[in-house]
Design a protein around this motif. Sequence first.
Motif, PDB file in Angstrom:
ATOM      1  N   VAL A 141       1.576  10.021 -10.166  1.00 47.48           N
ATOM      2  CA  VAL A 141       0.541  10.416 -11.116  1.00 47.48           C
ATOM      3  C   VAL A 141       0.117  11.862 -10.853  1.00 47.48           C
ATOM      4  CG1 VAL A 141      -1.853   9.989 -11.793  1.00 47.48           C
ATOM      5  CG2 VAL A 141      -0.280   8.070 -11.567  1.00 47.48           C
ATOM      6  N   LEU A 179      -1.900   4.341 -19.374  1.00 44.84           N
ATOM      7  CA  LEU A 179      -1.191   3.722 -18.240  1.00 44.84           C
ATOM      8  C   LEU A 179      -2.148   3.495 -17.071  1.00 44.84           C
ATOM      9  CD1 LEU A 179       2.214   4.872 -16.776  1.00 44.84           C
ATOM     10  CD2 LEU A 179       0.241   4.637 -15.283  1.00 44.84           C
ATOM     11  N   LEU A 226       0.429   6.987  -6.679  1.00 46.92           N
ATOM     12  CA  LEU A 226      -0.541   8.087  -6.772  1.00 46.92           C
ATOM     13  C   LEU A 226       0.182   9.434  -6.738  1.00 46.92           C
ATOM     14  CD1 LEU A 226      -3.489   8.880  -7.036  1.00 46.92           C
ATOM     15  CD2 LEU A 226      -3.697   8.804  -4.556  1.00 46.92           C
ATOM     16  N   MET A 244       1.800   1.837  -3.430  1.00 45.58           N
ATOM     17  CA  MET A 244       0.632   2.361  -4.155  1.00 45.58           C
ATOM     18  C   MET A 244       0.489   3.863  -3.958  1.00 45.58           C
ATOM     19  SD  MET A 244      -0.985   0.109  -5.837  1.00 45.58           S
ATOM     20  CE  MET A 244      -0.380  -1.543  -6.063  1.00 45.58           C
ATOM     21  N   THR A 258       3.109  -2.063 -15.418  1.00 48.78           N
ATOM     22  CA  THR A 258       2.861  -0.668 -15.035  1.00 48.78           C
ATOM     23  C   THR A 258       4.177   0.100 -14.937  1.00 48.78           C
ATOM     24  OG1 THR A 258       0.904  -1.418 -13.833  1.00 48.78           O
ATOM     25  CG2 THR A 258       1.687   0.801 -13.342  1.00 48.78           C
ATOM     26  N   LEU A 304       0.837  -1.208   0.000  1.00 53.16           N
ATOM     27  CA  LEU A 304       0.000   0.000   0.000  1.00 53.16           C
ATOM     28  C   LEU A 304       0.870   1.256   0.000  1.00 53.16           C
ATOM     29  CD1 LEU A 304      -3.014  -0.943   2.349  1.00 53.16           C
ATOM     30  CD2 LEU A 304      -2.959  -0.853  -0.154  1.00 53.16           C
ATOM     31  N   HIS A 323      -7.287  -2.576  -9.696  1.00 55.99           N
ATOM     32  CA  HIS A 323      -8.133  -2.273  -8.539  1.00 55.99           C
ATOM     33  C   HIS A 323      -9.515  -2.914  -8.661  1.00 55.99           C
ATOM     34  CE1 HIS A 323      -5.517   1.539  -7.825  1.00 55.99           C
ATOM     35  NE2 HIS A 323      -4.944   0.443  -7.367  1.00 55.99           N
TER      36      HIS A 323
HETATM   37  C1  HEC Z   1      -1.159  -5.113 -10.066  1.00 55.95           C
HETATM   38  C2  HEC Z   1      -2.266  -4.517  -9.383  1.00 55.95           C
HETATM   39  C3  HEC Z   1      -2.292  -3.038  -9.130  1.00 55.95           C
HETATM   40  C4  HEC Z   1      -1.842  -2.025  -9.945  1.00 55.95           C
HETATM   41  C5  HEC Z   1      -1.234  -2.127 -11.344  1.00 55.95           C
HETATM   42  C6  HEC Z   1      -2.074  -0.803  -9.216  1.00 55.95           C
HETATM   43  N1  HEC Z   1      -2.644  -1.051  -8.018  1.00 55.95           N
HETATM   44 FE1  HEC Z   1      -3.087   0.318  -6.600  1.00 55.95          FE
HETATM   45  N2  HEC Z   1      -3.797  -1.151  -5.358  1.00 55.95           N
HETATM   46  C7  HEC Z   1      -3.897  -2.474  -5.690  1.00 55.95           C
HETATM   47  C8  HEC Z   1      -4.578  -3.199  -4.643  1.00 55.95           C
HETATM   48  C9  HEC Z   1      -4.905  -4.689  -4.637  1.00 55.95           C
HETATM   49  C10 HEC Z   1      -4.885  -2.256  -3.644  1.00 55.95           C
HETATM   50  C11 HEC Z   1      -5.631  -2.514  -2.325  1.00 55.95           C
HETATM   51  C12 HEC Z   1      -7.119  -2.395  -2.558  1.00 55.95           C
HETATM   52  C13 HEC Z   1      -7.919  -2.930  -1.368  1.00 55.95           C
HETATM   53  O1  HEC Z   1      -7.412  -3.746  -0.574  1.00 55.95           O
HETATM   54  O2  HEC Z   1      -9.109  -2.550  -1.274  1.00 55.95           O
HETATM   55  C14 HEC Z   1      -4.373  -0.978  -4.123  1.00 55.95           C
HETATM   56  C15 HEC Z   1      -4.449   0.220  -3.419  1.00 55.95           C
HETATM   57  C16 HEC Z   1      -4.076   1.454  -3.922  1.00 55.95           C
HETATM   58  C17 HEC Z   1      -4.180   2.693  -3.192  1.00 55.95           C
HETATM   59  C18 HEC Z   1      -4.642   2.844  -1.749  1.00 55.95           C
HETATM   60  C19 HEC Z   1      -3.402   2.910  -0.847  1.00 55.95           C
HETATM   61  C20 HEC Z   1      -3.729   2.874   0.643  1.00 55.95           C
HETATM   62  O3  HEC Z   1      -2.890   3.332   1.416  1.00 55.95           O
HETATM   63  O4  HEC Z   1      -4.795   2.361   1.027  1.00 55.95           O
HETATM   64  C21 HEC Z   1      -3.756   3.684  -4.034  1.00 55.95           C
HETATM   65  C22 HEC Z   1      -3.686   5.178  -3.741  1.00 55.95           C
HETATM   66  C23 HEC Z   1      -3.376   3.066  -5.298  1.00 55.95           C
HETATM   67  N3  HEC Z   1      -3.576   1.693  -5.186  1.00 55.95           N
HETATM   68  C24 HEC Z   1      -2.907   3.747  -6.397  1.00 55.95           C
HETATM   69  C25 HEC Z   1      -2.532   3.149  -7.591  1.00 55.95           C
HETATM   70  C26 HEC Z   1      -2.146   3.880  -8.792  1.00 55.95           C
HETATM   71  C27 HEC Z   1      -2.138   5.389  -8.942  1.00 55.95           C
HETATM   72  C28 HEC Z   1      -1.820   2.933  -9.720  1.00 55.95           C
HETATM   73  C29 HEC Z   1      -1.357   3.113 -11.134  1.00 55.95           C
HETATM   74  C30 HEC Z   1      -0.276   4.008 -11.428  1.00 55.95           C
HETATM   75  C31 HEC Z   1      -2.018   1.637  -9.090  1.00 55.95           C
HETATM   76  N4  HEC Z   1      -2.454   1.807  -7.815  1.00 55.95           N
HETATM   77  C32 HEC Z   1      -1.776   0.453  -9.742  1.00 55.95           C
HETATM   78  C33 HEC Z   1      -3.409  -3.067  -6.837  1.00 55.95           C
HETATM   79  C34 HEC Z   1      -2.817  -2.408  -7.912  1.00 55.95           C
END
Ligand code: HEC
Length: 156
Positions: free
Chosen positions: A60, A136, A57, A53, A109, A50, A144
Motif C-alpha cells: 500500500v 480496497l 502495508l 500483513m 483483498t 503478521l 482490523h
Molecule cells: C481478513 C482480515 C484482515 C485483512 C483483510 C487485513 N488484515 Fe491486517 N491484520 C489483521 C489482524 C487480525 C491483525 C492483528 C491485529 C491484532 O492482533 O491486534 C492484523 C495486523 C496488521 C498489521 C500489524 C502487523 C504487525 O507486525 O503487528 C499491519 C501492518 C496490517 N495488518 C496491515 C494490513 C493492510 C495494509 C491490509 C489491507 C491491504 C490488511 N492488513 C488487511 C487482519 C487483517
Amino acid sequence: MKKFSLLLNVILIGVIAYGGYKFLIQGSVKATDDGRTAIMLTADERDHILGDMRGFLETVQGITEALGQGDLKTVADLGTAAGSAAVEAAPAALIGKLPLDFKTLGMDTHGLFDDLAKTATESGDVAKTTAALGDLMLNCTGCHAGYRFDVEGAGK
Ligand code: HEC
C-alpha cells in the motif's frame, strides 16, 4: 437394533456437522473485552500472518507513492504482485482456526489488488485508481476492527 443404529447415525451426523462447522465456519475464536474477536493461533502462525500483513502495508505504501508520481505502471505491478498470485496454500491446521468470514475477507483483498492493477492499466487514471485503493483499504480497516490474534495458552 434398528433404532439403535438410527440413533448412532444421528449422533454421527451431528458430530460430523459440528466438526465441519468448527473447521470451516467458526474457526478457533474467543470473545474479548475490546469488542474484537480473538482468533487463537500458535505464536508461529501469528508471526507468519503478521509478516504477510506487513507485506500488505509495504504494498500500500509503494502504491500510494507511485500514485503521487502518476506512475500507474508501478501501481499495476505492485497490485499484481499482491493479488491472487500471492495467495499461498495455508496449512490445514491454520485454515481450520480462521473463521469463514476472515478467510473470505482475506481472499477478497487479494482479488481487489488484482482489480486495482486492472484499473490502473485500463483506465490510466490516477484519481480512479486512488479511489479503488481507498475502497480496497476498507477490507483492511474492516477486518482490523473485527479481529485480533491471540496466542493459544498465553493466558489472555
Ligand atoms: C481478513 C482480515 C484482515 C485483512 C483483510 C487485513 N488484515 Fe491486517 N491484520 C489483521 C489482524 C487480525 C491483525 C492483528 C491485529 C491484532 O492482533 O491486534 C492484523 C495486523 C496488521 C498489521 C500489524 C502487523 C504487525 O507486525 O503487528 C499491519 C501492518 C496490517 N495488518 C496491515 C494490513 C493492510 C495494509 C491490509 C489491507 C491491504 C490488511 N492488513 C488487511 C487482519 C487483517
